[in-house]
Design a protein around this motif. Structure first.
Motif, short mmCIF file in Angstrom:
data_model
loop_
_atom_site.label_atom_id
_atom_site.label_comp_id
_atom_site.label_asym_id
_atom_site.label_seq_id
_atom_site.Cartn_x
_atom_site.Cartn_y
_atom_site.Cartn_z
N ALA A 54 0.92 -1.17 -0.06
CA ALA A 54 0.02 -0.06 -0.04
C ALA A 54 0.71 1.38 0.03
O ALA A 54 0.39 2.37 0.37
N HIS A 55 2.12 1.29 -0.84
CA HIS A 55 2.64 2.31 -0.79
C HIS A 55 1.86 3.55 -1.44
O HIS A 55 1.37 3.30 -2.53
N PRO A 56 2.13 4.99 -0.93
CA PRO A 56 1.30 5.85 -1.71
C PRO A 56 1.83 5.92 -3.43
O PRO A 56 0.49 6.39 -3.86
N ALA A 57 3.03 5.79 -3.80
CA ALA A 57 3.00 5.90 -5.08
C ALA A 57 2.41 4.87 -5.77
O ALA A 57 1.87 4.97 -6.92
N PHE A 58 2.30 3.45 -5.51
CA PHE A 58 1.67 2.48 -6.09
C PHE A 58 0.08 2.94 -5.90
O PHE A 58 -0.67 2.76 -6.82
N VAL A 59 -0.48 3.24 -4.86
CA VAL A 59 -1.80 3.40 -4.72
C VAL A 59 -2.38 4.58 -5.92
O VAL A 59 -3.52 4.53 -6.32
N GLU A 60 -1.49 5.79 -5.54
CA GLU A 60 -2.06 6.68 -6.55
C GLU A 60 -1.86 6.49 -8.26
O GLU A 60 -2.76 6.93 -8.81
N ALA A 61 -0.80 5.48 -8.43
CA ALA A 61 -0.92 5.29 -9.84
C ALA A 61 -1.83 4.32 -10.30
O ALA A 61 -2.52 4.51 -11.32
N VAL A 62 -2.53 3.42 -9.46
CA VAL A 62 -3.67 2.52 -9.84
C VAL A 62 -4.61 3.31 -9.79
O VAL A 62 -5.59 3.23 -10.73
N THR A 63 -4.87 4.50 -8.87
CA THR A 63 -6.10 4.99 -8.83
C THR A 63 -6.30 6.06 -10.06
O THR A 63 -7.23 6.07 -10.72
N ALA A 285 -1.08 -1.59 -16.22
CA ALA A 285 0.39 -2.14 -15.49
C ALA A 285 1.39 -1.20 -15.75
O ALA A 285 2.37 -1.26 -14.80
N THR A 286 1.50 -0.80 -16.76
CA THR A 286 2.73 0.21 -17.35
C THR A 286 2.78 1.57 -16.48
O THR A 286 3.87 1.87 -16.19
#
Length: 395
Positions: A54-63, A285-286
């Motif tokens: 749940a790293h913010p960079a990951f969550v923000e990119a998915v969203t 994904a990218t």
């Protein structure tokens, strides 16, 4: 048997064993199961969750990307796909002629590399593909043919033809490669074999020998890539340039993605229509992979992996357990060699201590924590791992 275990036994294909726990949520290097037990995650989804959970960079990119485009097929392209191709070619040092292809997993990446190897055969005489004894390249039919573990291949024989497995020695390498070899596949560190490094000078000799005979050197960076070993890719420790690398796991930080990166002449082997993937290189994904790799760069996590690996190994040595015969590996891919075949017991006791590690084989514990770990997590690991080792030794 708990309710979730019964549901798993009833409906999940029996190709995998019963899970150790039913996990529900995580933050950073910590993850919590359905019963409310929290674990320190020193496996990171088998070297996948580079930024932890749940790293913010990951969550923000998915969203952000899911609200725009998730899938377009390979009849179209998108900005995240182009950006990731440019980024990963740059990080690999592939140069102006580097190219990338994206799929959905490490096995798919190695399938693409297998086909690339077949294309290195313009005269029709290159019928041999070499891989190493004990190598692991995946479980699909082509990647399994490359895998140097007979017990994994046996139920599915016959394999794709032309693959030979050689010992990981410079002598075997130089005796085996000739002008009939299309490609040599190697892992810089054999993770599934127990985090076993190649002999000193092996990659340099592999590069020189394959180049001399016109064979491709294809480096499987699926477990060693994305900064895990203290360089962006494991081959970079040797200062060589391969013809291609395969990537997956840590480049997506938990988002399924895999890829093939080509260097030099290998970039011109694939022609239109010779390979593809419906979902491969999709914008969701990218975009996430760009965010993960961008955060690894921004936060200096490659250097963190290089520094934290020796720190963890020193802490393991300081435990002084008679079960520990030593450690091996690079950066945050570490194998703990056991003096007795008790890896399964160490894993079980680690789980009871709230610590997730992995038995690569009976004599090896594999550690692959998130690249974000620091002093606090390492201190906690040392305490919990020491208790697990003591309990396993007392059994």
């Amino acid at each position: 048997m708990s309710d979730w275990q019964q549901r798993f036994d009833d409906r999940i294909m029996r190709s995998i064993g019963r899970p150790l726990a039913k996990l529900e949520h995580g933050t950073g290097a910590w993850v919590t199961d359905a019963a409310g037990t929290t674990y320190l995650d020193f496996l990171a989804g088998i070297a996948v969750n580079s930024l932890g959970h749940a790293h913010p960079a990951f969550v923000e990119a998915v969203t952000a990307q899911a609200s725009k485009l998730a899938h377009v097929s390979n009849y179209f392209t998108t900005e995240p796909t182009l950006e990731l191709a440019e980024r990963i070619v740059r990080l690999a040092g592939a140069g102006s002629d580097g190219r990338a292809w994206f799929g959905n997993s490490g096995a798919e990446a190695n399938e693409a590399a297998f086909k690339l190897a077949r294309l290195n055969n313009s005269g029709g005489a290159r019928t041999r593909i070499l891989a190493l004894v004990d190598a692991f390249h995946g479980r699909t039919m082509g990647s399994l043919a490359l895998t140097g573990k007979p017990h994994m291949r046996a139920p599915f024989e016959p394999m794709a033809g032309g693959v030979e497995h050689i010992p990981a020695t410079i002598e075997a390498l130089e005796a085996s490669i000739d002008d009939a070899v299309a490609a040599l596949f190697v892992e810089p560190i054999q993770g599934e074999a127990g985090v076993v490094e190649l002999p000193a000078g092996f990659l340099e000799a592999a590069r020189a020998t394959t180049e001399r005979h016109g064979a491709l050197l294809i480096v499987d960076e699926i477990q060693t890539g994305a900064g895990r070993t203290g360089e962006w890719f494991g081959f970079q420790h040797a200062g060589i340039m391969p013809d291609a690398i395969t990537v997956a796991k840590g480049i997506g930080g938990g988002m399924p993605i895999g890829g093939l990166v080509t260097f030099g002449r290998a970039s011109d082997l694939f022609q239109k229509g010779q390979h593809g993937s419906t979902f491969g290189g999709n914008p969701l994904a990218t975009a996430v992979s760009n965010a993960v790799l961008g955060e690894i760069e921004r936060a200096g996590l490659v250097a963190n992996a290089a520094a934290r690996g020796p720190q963890i190994r020193e802490r393991i040595a300081a435990i002084g357990s008679p079960l520990v015969g030593g450690t091996r590996g690079r950066g945050l891919l570490i194998g703990v060699a056991l003096t007795e075949p008790l890896a399964g017991e160490v894993v079980a006791h680690s789980m009871r201590e709230g610590l997730i590690v992995n038995a690569a084989n009976d004599h090896t514990i594999r550690l692959a924590p998130p690249l974000i770990i620091g002093d606090a997590e390492i201190d906690e690991f040392a305490v919990r791992f020491a208790r697990a080792l003591a309990a396993a030794h007392a059994d």
